[in-house]
Design an enzyme around this catalytic site. Structure first.
Site, short mmCIF file in Angstrom:
data_model
loop_
_atom_site.label_atom_id
_atom_site.label_comp_id
_atom_site.label_asym_id
_atom_site.label_seq_id
_atom_site.Cartn_x
_atom_site.Cartn_y
_atom_site.Cartn_z
N CYS A 31 0.79 -1.13 -0.10
CA CYS A 31 -0.06 -0.11 0.01
C CYS A 31 0.87 1.30 -0.20
CB CYS A 31 -0.79 -0.25 1.26
SG CYS A 31 -2.30 1.30 0.99
N HIS A 61 -3.80 -4.97 -0.32
CA HIS A 61 -3.41 -5.42 1.19
C HIS A 61 -3.61 -6.79 0.89
CE1 HIS A 61 -3.34 -1.82 3.74
NE2 HIS A 61 -4.24 -1.44 2.79
N GLU A 113 -2.63 -9.30 3.36
CA GLU A 113 -3.10 -9.76 4.55
C GLU A 113 -4.61 -9.65 4.55
OE1 GLU A 113 -2.73 -5.12 5.42
OE2 GLU A 113 -1.85 -6.70 4.20
#
Length: 214
Positions: A85, A194, A196
């Site tokens: 990001c 992202h 995750e």
């Protein structure tokens, strides 16, 4: 295998989810350390550079703390480095955010505001670009192993990287205009989304990073 994976903590963003996702995918002997200590970052075997928020704050903090130099030293030492990001945006040449700021210059290209261009409808794009979107894989890369082309990843951003040369482009996405969703250069891979927060595809990308031997 015994390795330390440093997640760079410069006070911007919730690193809990990134740390937990990395711990879940880590191999035996890999230790995930969230740290704001430049020497720990420099000494780590792998480095993850995440972030959310304003790019000027990011560049200001990492410069004042010496984390910028530690990240660049890790890159120069040919250690695997992953940007996420704002971490990816900070690795570009320049960002238009906050009236414009020079970035680290690891990758070529500029970061621009989504609201400036018009989408296909002729109306300004809604910002931030938030939610799931498909990523077209560009150039074969080990971090895409086991991930289907055009898999969906989770995005939250108002600025995007454009003007990336073909040899550095690793993934492309569209939101009114085409932009770089992933870039790659030697031992560095960086993504706008992202991983995750991107379910199985994102976890697989993190696993690939943790196994990557550039």
């Amino acid at each position: 295998m015994s390795e330390t994976v440093a997640v760079v903590d410069y006070g911007m963003g919730n690193l809990h989810s990134a740390g937990k996702a990395l711990e879940k995918m880590a191999a035996d002997g890999q230790r995930i350390v969230i740290t704001g200590d430049p020497e720990q970052v420099r000494a780590a075997d792998r480095v993850v550079f995440p972030g959310v928020g304003a790019i000027r704050d990011c560049i200001k903090v990492i410069t004042e703390t010496g984390l910028d130099r530690a990240i660049l030293d890790a890159i120069d030492a040919y250690k695997p480095v992953l940007g996420i990001c704002v971490g990816m945006q900070a690795m570009m040449d320049f960002s238009e955010e906050n009236d414009g700021i020079d970035c680290l210059g690891v990758f070529s290209g500029r970061v621009q505001f989504f609201g400036a261009p018009l989408g296909d409808t002729g109306r300004p794009l809604k910002v931030p670009h938030m939610g799931w979107n498909q990523v077209q894989q560009v150039n074969d890369h080990p971090l895409w192993a086991g991930i289907d082309d055009n898999s969906r990843f989770y995005f939250v951003h108002s600025y995007c990287a454009t003007g990336v040369p073909d040899e550095q482009m690793a993934g492309r996405c569209e939101y009114g205009l085409a932009f770089a969703a992933a870039v790659a250069k030697r031992n560095v891979f960086a993504v706008q989304f992202h991983p995750e927060k991107s379910a199985d595809a994102g976890l697989k990308l993190l696993e690939n990073f943790l196994r990557w031997r550039p």
